[in-house]
Design an enzyme around this catalytic site. Structure first.
Site, PDB file in Angstrom:
ATOM      1  N   ASP A  93       1.246  -1.484   0.089  1.00  0.00           N
ATOM      2  CA  ASP A  93       0.015  -0.023   0.468  1.00  0.00           C
ATOM      3  C   ASP A  93       0.744   1.797   0.133  1.00  0.00           C
ATOM      4  O   ASP A  93      -0.032   2.245   0.535  1.00  0.00           O
ATOM      5  CB  ASP A  93      -1.061  -0.113   1.551  1.00  0.00           C
ATOM      6  CG  ASP A  93      -0.463   0.019   2.395  1.00  0.00           C
ATOM      7  OD1 ASP A  93       1.104  -0.322   2.827  1.00  0.00           O
ATOM      8  OD2 ASP A  93      -0.209   0.118   3.075  1.00  0.00           O
ATOM      9  N   GLU A  94       1.813   0.985  -0.567  1.00  0.00           N
ATOM     10  CA  GLU A  94       2.723   2.518  -0.477  1.00  0.00           C
ATOM     11  C   GLU A  94       3.655   2.217  -1.358  1.00  0.00           C
ATOM     12  O   GLU A  94       4.708   1.056  -1.609  1.00  0.00           O
ATOM     13  CB  GLU A  94       3.488   2.449   0.872  1.00  0.00           C
ATOM     14  CG  GLU A  94       3.879   4.180   1.227  1.00  0.00           C
ATOM     15  CD  GLU A  94       4.591   4.414   2.849  1.00  0.00           C
ATOM     16  OE1 GLU A  94       6.076   4.552   3.080  1.00  0.00           O
ATOM     17  OE2 GLU A  94       4.139   3.814   3.830  1.00  0.00           O
TER      18      GLU A  94
END
Length: 420
Positions: free
Chosen positions: A114-115
């Protein structure tokens, strides 16, 4: 102290999808992630299961990543669900595809599910007149196409982009923050305690505190000569980072020269010491399988066994000539655990790590070794490896993996240790 005019001046984005797992899970149920109280839990049937993600509304009740299922209040307005890892990865891929519309692949780095980082230095002018307006466009595009809200940190380098994301953007109304070198004294230096800063752990913080260093500003103003004397090269890195300086670039991706092969697990129930033998052996078999497939031997083995109360029995040992045989490693681990672990305690965590690798082809045979037996053993292991590669981990199992303590069948088919 440093001349920022000769430092790299780039435009780097660090982008994080807010409460990603929980947000995707909400959308799958037709719920609004910003108003719904939802927790993604490793196993909804186990009271001790770990919370993997929580929506902002649930976080307001004190439930966060790392909390346990039994800590979540039993309320009708709280949703508790199992993870859907394949779906999360699908969403992550869709967001990556959006990012790659704006940068070349070599200027993109996936930091986690998610990054990710983007270096838009060479491309932002094609789309917008400033990095900030491009960040707004990407954020809006991700939300429009996936329903995921994200935060974006902008910096002159990778370090500043990450810090601006974590410290400011995640809390900003528009979800975007921009840190430049001239912002360092105002935004970076007030950070304390030191362990909140990247690269400084609790032990290092104590040693720095002993020298009168309590904030990042104190660290930035401290003598780099003394930091190098006391901490070596890492002391210089701390000083540069405390001044907002980072020379690494996304295009020059780091290649690990001493990687490790690791397997860890949080057990879904309390295990007696004798029961952990099966799970530890399964973990050793898995890491040594990966070791053999990579054509290497491991010289250093680290293992840890944690109790339900939080006490950890940890040990490291060295095998001078290296090995890729799980039986050799397991024999040493179990002997050490037998000497130091509490036989009456209940255990919940297991971790095995192999490091200090050498190529398998340089292995030396001692005059006292049974060469024929060693060759037979190698042929057996090679056959097992080929079957596992072709047909999966369950194609060849020890008889112990059919007993109650085994977790091998439970873990088969999971993604990142969780259900698809």
């Amino acid at each position: 102290m440093y001349n920022y005019h000769i430092c790299p001046h780039r435009h780097v984005f660090c982008i994080d999808q807010k409460s990603f797992f929980a947000s995707v899970s909400c959308m799958l149920k037709g719920l609004d992630p910003m108003t719904t109280k939802l927790a993604v839990v490793a196993d909804t049937k186990s009271p001790g299961a770990v919370v993997l993600a929580a929506t902002p509304e649930l976080k307001k009740l004190g439930i966060r990543t790392g909390s346990r299922l039994f800590e979540i209040p039993q309320r009708n307005d709280i949703y508790i669900i199992n993870p859907a890892m394949k779906t999360y990865l699908d969403y992550s891929t869709r967001i990556t595809e959006i990012a790659l519309r704006y940068v070349a692949p070599q200027d993109f780095h996936q930091y986690s599910v998610d990054e990710f980082f983007m270096d838009v230095t060479d491309s932002f002018r094609i789309f917008k007149d400033s990095p900030y307006t491009l960040a707004k466009r990407i954020r809006a595009e991700v939300y429009r196409e996936t329903g995921i809200d994200c935060a974006i940190g902008i910096g002159e380098n990778i370090l500043l982009s990450k810090l601006s994301l974590d410290i400011e953007a995640k809390h900003a109304m528009d979800g975007i923050a921009e840190w430049r070198y001239h912002d360092v004294p105002e935004k970076l230096w007030p950070i304390k305690p030191l362990r909140k800063f990247w690269g400084i752990n609790k032990r290092s913080e104590i040693k720095l505190n002993e020298r009168g260093i309590f904030s990042i500003g104190d660290l930035a103003k401290y003598s780099p000569v003394h930091l190098k004397r006391d901490f070596g090269v890492v002391g210089i890195d701390w000083h540069l980072h405390a001044n907002g300086i980072d020379f690494s670039t996304i295009r020059e991706k780091h290649i690990a020269h001493s990687p490790s092969i690791v397997k860890s697990q949080i057990l879904m129930r309390d295990y007696r010491l004798e029961e952990t033998y099966v799970v530890i052996l399964e973990h050793v078999d898995e890491v040594t399988h990966r070791l053999r497939v990579s054509g290497r031997l491991a010289r250093t083995v680290q293992f840890a066994l944690g109790t339900a109360e939080g006490k950890v029995y940890r040990k490291q040992f060295t095998i001078h000539d290296g090995t890729h045989d799980g039986d050799v490693i397991m024999k040493r681990i179990w002997a050490l655990l037998g000497a130091m672990a509490d036989p009456y305690a209940y255990y919940r965590t297991i971790s095995i790590s192999l490091t200090n690798f050498i190529p398998a082809h340089i292995r030396q045979i001692s005059l006292f070794d049974d060469v024929e037996a060693a060759e037979r053993r190698d042929r057996l292991l090679q056959t097992v490896d080929r079957l596992k590669v072709k047909y999966g981990q369950l194609s060849v199992m020890r008889a112990l993996s059919c007993t109650a303590p085994s977790t091998l069948k439970l873990r088969e088919g999971l993604i990142a240790g969780h259900k698809r």
